[in-house]
Write a protein that holds these residues in place. Structure first.
Motif, PDB file in Angstrom:
ATOM      1  N   ASN A 150     -81.397  31.530 -18.561  1.00  0.00           N
ATOM      2  CA  ASN A 150     -80.888  30.168 -18.702  1.00  0.00           C
ATOM      3  C   ASN A 150     -81.792  29.114 -18.051  1.00  0.00           C
ATOM      4  O   ASN A 150     -81.359  28.004 -17.761  1.00  0.00           O
ATOM      5  CB  ASN A 150     -79.473  30.049 -18.094  1.00  0.00           C
ATOM      6  CG  ASN A 150     -78.472  30.952 -18.798  1.00  0.00           C
ATOM      7  OD1 ASN A 150     -78.561  31.182 -19.995  1.00  0.00           O
ATOM      8  ND2 ASN A 150     -77.532  31.475 -18.027  1.00  0.00           N
ATOM      9  N   LEU A 151     -83.062  29.506 -17.804  1.00  0.00           N
ATOM     10  CA  LEU A 151     -83.996  28.538 -17.220  1.00  0.00           C
ATOM     11  C   LEU A 151     -84.409  27.479 -18.238  1.00  0.00           C
ATOM     12  O   LEU A 151     -84.531  26.304 -17.912  1.00  0.00           O
ATOM     13  CB  LEU A 151     -85.233  29.267 -16.687  1.00  0.00           C
ATOM     14  CG  LEU A 151     -86.331  28.391 -16.073  1.00  0.00           C
ATOM     15  CD1 LEU A 151     -85.804  27.673 -14.828  1.00  0.00           C
ATOM     16  CD2 LEU A 151     -87.565  29.226 -15.716  1.00  0.00           C
ATOM     17  N   LEU A 152     -84.618  27.905 -19.473  1.00  0.00           N
ATOM     18  CA  LEU A 152     -85.057  26.999 -20.528  1.00  0.00           C
ATOM     19  C   LEU A 152     -83.890  26.686 -21.452  1.00  0.00           C
ATOM     20  O   LEU A 152     -83.288  27.584 -22.036  1.00  0.00           O
ATOM     21  CB  LEU A 152     -86.207  27.628 -21.332  1.00  0.00           C
ATOM     22  CG  LEU A 152     -87.460  28.022 -20.542  1.00  0.00           C
ATOM     23  CD1 LEU A 152     -88.484  28.639 -21.472  1.00  0.00           C
ATOM     24  CD2 LEU A 152     -88.041  26.804 -19.824  1.00  0.00           C
ATOM     25  N   GLY A 153     -83.573  25.411 -21.570  1.00  0.00           N
ATOM     26  CA  GLY A 153     -82.532  24.993 -22.496  1.00  0.00           C
ATOM     27  C   GLY A 153     -83.052  24.959 -23.926  1.00  0.00           C
ATOM     28  O   GLY A 153     -84.259  25.075 -24.167  1.00  0.00           O
ATOM     29  N   PRO A 154     -82.165  24.787 -24.895  1.00  0.00           N
ATOM     30  CA  PRO A 154     -82.592  24.788 -26.299  1.00  0.00           C
ATOM     31  C   PRO A 154     -83.639  23.717 -26.620  1.00  0.00           C
ATOM     32  O   PRO A 154     -84.596  23.991 -27.349  1.00  0.00           O
ATOM     33  CB  PRO A 154     -81.288  24.533 -27.056  1.00  0.00           C
ATOM     34  CG  PRO A 154     -80.212  25.015 -26.140  1.00  0.00           C
ATOM     35  CD  PRO A 154     -80.705  24.719 -24.763  1.00  0.00           C
ATOM     36  N   VAL A 155     -83.479  22.513 -26.084  1.00  0.00           N
ATOM     37  CA  VAL A 155     -84.438  21.452 -26.375  1.00  0.00           C
ATOM     38  C   VAL A 155     -85.806  21.782 -25.774  1.00  0.00           C
ATOM     39  O   VAL A 155     -86.853  21.585 -26.419  1.00  0.00           O
ATOM     40  CB  VAL A 155     -83.929  20.100 -25.851  1.00  0.00           C
ATOM     41  CG1 VAL A 155     -84.972  19.009 -26.057  1.00  0.00           C
ATOM     42  CG2 VAL A 155     -82.634  19.716 -26.550  1.00  0.00           C
ATOM     43  N   THR A 156     -85.826  22.300 -24.548  1.00  0.00           N
ATOM     44  CA  THR A 156     -87.093  22.687 -23.912  1.00  0.00           C
ATOM     45  C   THR A 156     -87.770  23.800 -24.694  1.00  0.00           C
ATOM     46  O   THR A 156     -88.992  23.786 -24.892  1.00  0.00           O
ATOM     47  CB  THR A 156     -86.836  23.139 -22.466  1.00  0.00           C
ATOM     48  OG1 THR A 156     -86.145  22.118 -21.759  1.00  0.00           O
ATOM     49  CG2 THR A 156     -88.147  23.447 -21.762  1.00  0.00           C
ATOM     50  N   VAL A 157     -86.983  24.770 -25.133  1.00  0.00           N
ATOM     51  CA  VAL A 157     -87.532  25.851 -25.951  1.00  0.00           C
ATOM     52  C   VAL A 157     -88.143  25.293 -27.241  1.00  0.00           C
ATOM     53  O   VAL A 157     -89.226  25.711 -27.671  1.00  0.00           O
ATOM     54  CB  VAL A 157     -86.439  26.889 -26.268  1.00  0.00           C
ATOM     55  CG1 VAL A 157     -86.908  27.863 -27.345  1.00  0.00           C
ATOM     56  CG2 VAL A 157     -86.042  27.647 -25.009  1.00  0.00           C
ATOM     57  N   ALA A 158     -87.451  24.347 -27.850  1.00  0.00           N
ATOM     58  CA  ALA A 158     -87.955  23.745 -29.087  1.00  0.00           C
ATOM     59  C   ALA A 158     -89.279  23.037 -28.847  1.00  0.00           C
ATOM     60  O   ALA A 158     -90.223  23.162 -29.650  1.00  0.00           O
ATOM     61  CB  ALA A 158     -86.925  22.779 -29.657  1.00  0.00           C
ATOM     62  N   VAL A 159     -89.375  22.268 -27.751  1.00  0.00           N
ATOM     63  CA  VAL A 159     -90.617  21.548 -27.448  1.00  0.00           C
ATOM     64  C   VAL A 159     -91.759  22.526 -27.209  1.00  0.00           C
ATOM     65  O   VAL A 159     -92.868  22.365 -27.753  1.00  0.00           O
ATOM     66  CB  VAL A 159     -90.420  20.625 -26.230  1.00  0.00           C
ATOM     67  CG1 VAL A 159     -91.755  20.031 -25.788  1.00  0.00           C
ATOM     68  CG2 VAL A 159     -89.431  19.517 -26.558  1.00  0.00           C
ATOM     69  N   ILE A 160     -91.509  23.557 -26.401  1.00  0.00           N
ATOM     70  CA  ILE A 160     -92.568  24.527 -26.090  1.00  0.00           C
ATOM     71  C   ILE A 160     -92.996  25.278 -27.344  1.00  0.00           C
ATOM     72  O   ILE A 160     -94.196  25.387 -27.651  1.00  0.00           O
ATOM     73  CB  ILE A 160     -92.083  25.511 -25.010  1.00  0.00           C
ATOM     74  CG1 ILE A 160     -91.878  24.786 -23.679  1.00  0.00           C
ATOM     75  CG2 ILE A 160     -93.088  26.654 -24.831  1.00  0.00           C
ATOM     76  CD1 ILE A 160     -91.272  25.650 -22.597  1.00  0.00           C
ATOM     77  N   GLY A 161     -92.022  25.796 -28.075  1.00  0.00           N
ATOM     78  CA  GLY A 161     -92.356  26.592 -29.254  1.00  0.00           C
ATOM     79  C   GLY A 161     -93.086  25.799 -30.319  1.00  0.00           C
ATOM     80  O   GLY A 161     -94.115  26.244 -30.849  1.00  0.00           O
ATOM     81  N   LEU A 162     -92.594  24.606 -30.634  1.00  0.00           N
ATOM     82  CA  LEU A 162     -93.231  23.791 -31.666  1.00  0.00           C
ATOM     83  C   LEU A 162     -94.601  23.297 -31.223  1.00  0.00           C
ATOM     84  O   LEU A 162     -95.546  23.240 -32.023  1.00  0.00           O
ATOM     85  CB  LEU A 162     -92.341  22.606 -32.032  1.00  0.00           C
ATOM     86  CG  LEU A 162     -91.041  22.943 -32.763  1.00  0.00           C
ATOM     87  CD1 LEU A 162     -90.197  21.680 -32.964  1.00  0.00           C
ATOM     88  CD2 LEU A 162     -91.320  23.586 -34.111  1.00  0.00           C
ATOM     89  N   THR A 163     -94.739  22.947 -29.944  1.00  0.00           N
ATOM     90  CA  THR A 163     -96.027  22.456 -29.451  1.00  0.00           C
ATOM     91  C   THR A 163     -97.098  23.528 -29.528  1.00  0.00           C
ATOM     92  O   THR A 163     -98.221  23.285 -30.007  1.00  0.00           O
ATOM     93  CB  THR A 163     -95.890  21.956 -28.007  1.00  0.00           C
ATOM     94  OG1 THR A 163     -94.984  20.851 -27.970  1.00  0.00           O
ATOM     95  CG2 THR A 163     -97.237  21.521 -27.454  1.00  0.00           C
ATOM     96  N   LEU A 164     -96.782  24.726 -29.052  1.00  0.00           N
ATOM     97  CA  LEU A 164     -97.766  25.806 -29.089  1.00  0.00           C
ATOM     98  C   LEU A 164     -98.132  26.169 -30.519  1.00  0.00           C
ATOM     99  O   LEU A 164     -99.288  26.497 -30.814  1.00  0.00           O
ATOM    100  CB  LEU A 164     -97.210  27.036 -28.358  1.00  0.00           C
ATOM    101  CG  LEU A 164     -96.949  26.860 -26.860  1.00  0.00           C
ATOM    102  CD1 LEU A 164     -96.383  28.147 -26.268  1.00  0.00           C
ATOM    103  CD2 LEU A 164     -98.233  26.479 -26.129  1.00  0.00           C
TER     104      LEU A 164
END
Length: 289
Positions: A150-164
């Motif tokens: 639960n360290l990464l929320g859905p929005v943070t996951v979206a930013v990281i995944g899409l950016t990479l």
């Protein structure tokens, strides 16, 4: 025997041409393109029938579309979609530019690192990448003593995944633009004593933008539409917002039309902006218009 000369009859004087005769001789008769006109009329007829079907078909429920197109939930989802698109593009191109420089480096290790990154993230579906980041706690329960559950929320996951993911494609776009710059420009900058980063920032990138902008514009539009995939991890973007509504009202078609209309409007505006930016960087070239 005396030579006899034969006198040829003189040619009759040519009749002077009038202006109308000269115009008839120089008239250019256009090629008749009957087939093209027939095809154009047929295409317009099919388009008219399709539009009539869409407008008159009651299953589309255009009154419901009008009711929901500007609701707070939909506009909130649209705002998150636009914010996510802008952030991902900025971060993706920043990382992609660094990767492009690595791929063009004279150091084999740096070139291998850049190539490996691009290969990995272009070879893996974006949905798989998002799910990996969403389940990072199952892969690595702790990182440097910090629990990742639960360290990464859905929005943070979206930013990281899409950016990479976008950075891998941005790296190839930037690399192609840099390679389009004439070698003589770089050599001239070197002769002036400019360092590598200053050459890249002041000489190479401004000239490379003419080749970078068209694919970058396509990437921006693709990223806008691609953000809809984050609805799978419960990020309340535009698509997820309309899904929440039609799960409650069961009005699936009109709510999907609401999302479609907003995507079409934003992509049209982005395409228009891309056109003017391309024209700006194409000034002084044959392709500028």
């Amino acid at each position: 025997m005396s030579a006899q000369t034969e006198t040829l009859p003189s040619a009759l004087p040519a009749t002077p041409l009038t202006k109308s005769d000269e115009a008839d001789r120089l008239r250019i008769v256009p090629v008749r393109r009957t087939e093209q006109w027939v095809a154009a009329v047929a295409a317009l007829a099919v388009l008219a029938l399709a539009l009539s079907s869409v407008i008159r078909n009651e299953a589309f429920q255009w009154d419901v579309v009008a009711d929901y197109v500007t609701t707070t939930a939909v506009l909130r989802g649209l705002g998150l979609t636009l914010w996510l698109t802008a952030l991902v593009m900025v971060l993706g191109f920043a990382l992609g530019t660094l990767l492009a420089v690595l791929r063009l480096s004279g150091n084999r290790v740096l070139r291998a690192v850049g190539w490996g990154y691009v290969w990995l993230f272009r070879s893996t579906p974006i949905l798989v990448q998002l799910l990996f980041w969403f389940n990072i706690g199952a892969l690595y329960p702790e990182i440097l003593g910090v629990r990742t559950v639960n360290l990464l929320g859905p929005v943070t996951v979206a930013v990281i995944g899409l950016t990479l993911h976008e950075a891998a494609y941005a790296a190839e776009v930037v690399r192609g633009g840099i390679l389009s710059v004439e070698r003589g420009q770089i050599e001239a900058a070197q002769s002036l004593g400019l360092g590598p980063w200053r050459r890249l920032r002041r000489i190479v990138l401004p000239q490379a933008m003419r080749s970078i902008v068209p694919p970058a514009g396509n990437m921006l539009i693709g990223t806008l539409k691609g953000t809809s995939i984050v609805s799978i991890i419960a990020v309340q973007d535009l698509l997820y917002s309309v899904q929440l509504v039609y799960h409650r009202t069961y009005q699936v078609i009109p709510l999907l039309l609401v999302a479609t209309l907003w995507y079409a409007l934003v992509t049209s505006l982005l395409s228009l902006g891309q056109h003017y930016i391309e024209r700006h960087y194409a000034r002084g070239t044959a392709g500028a218009r």
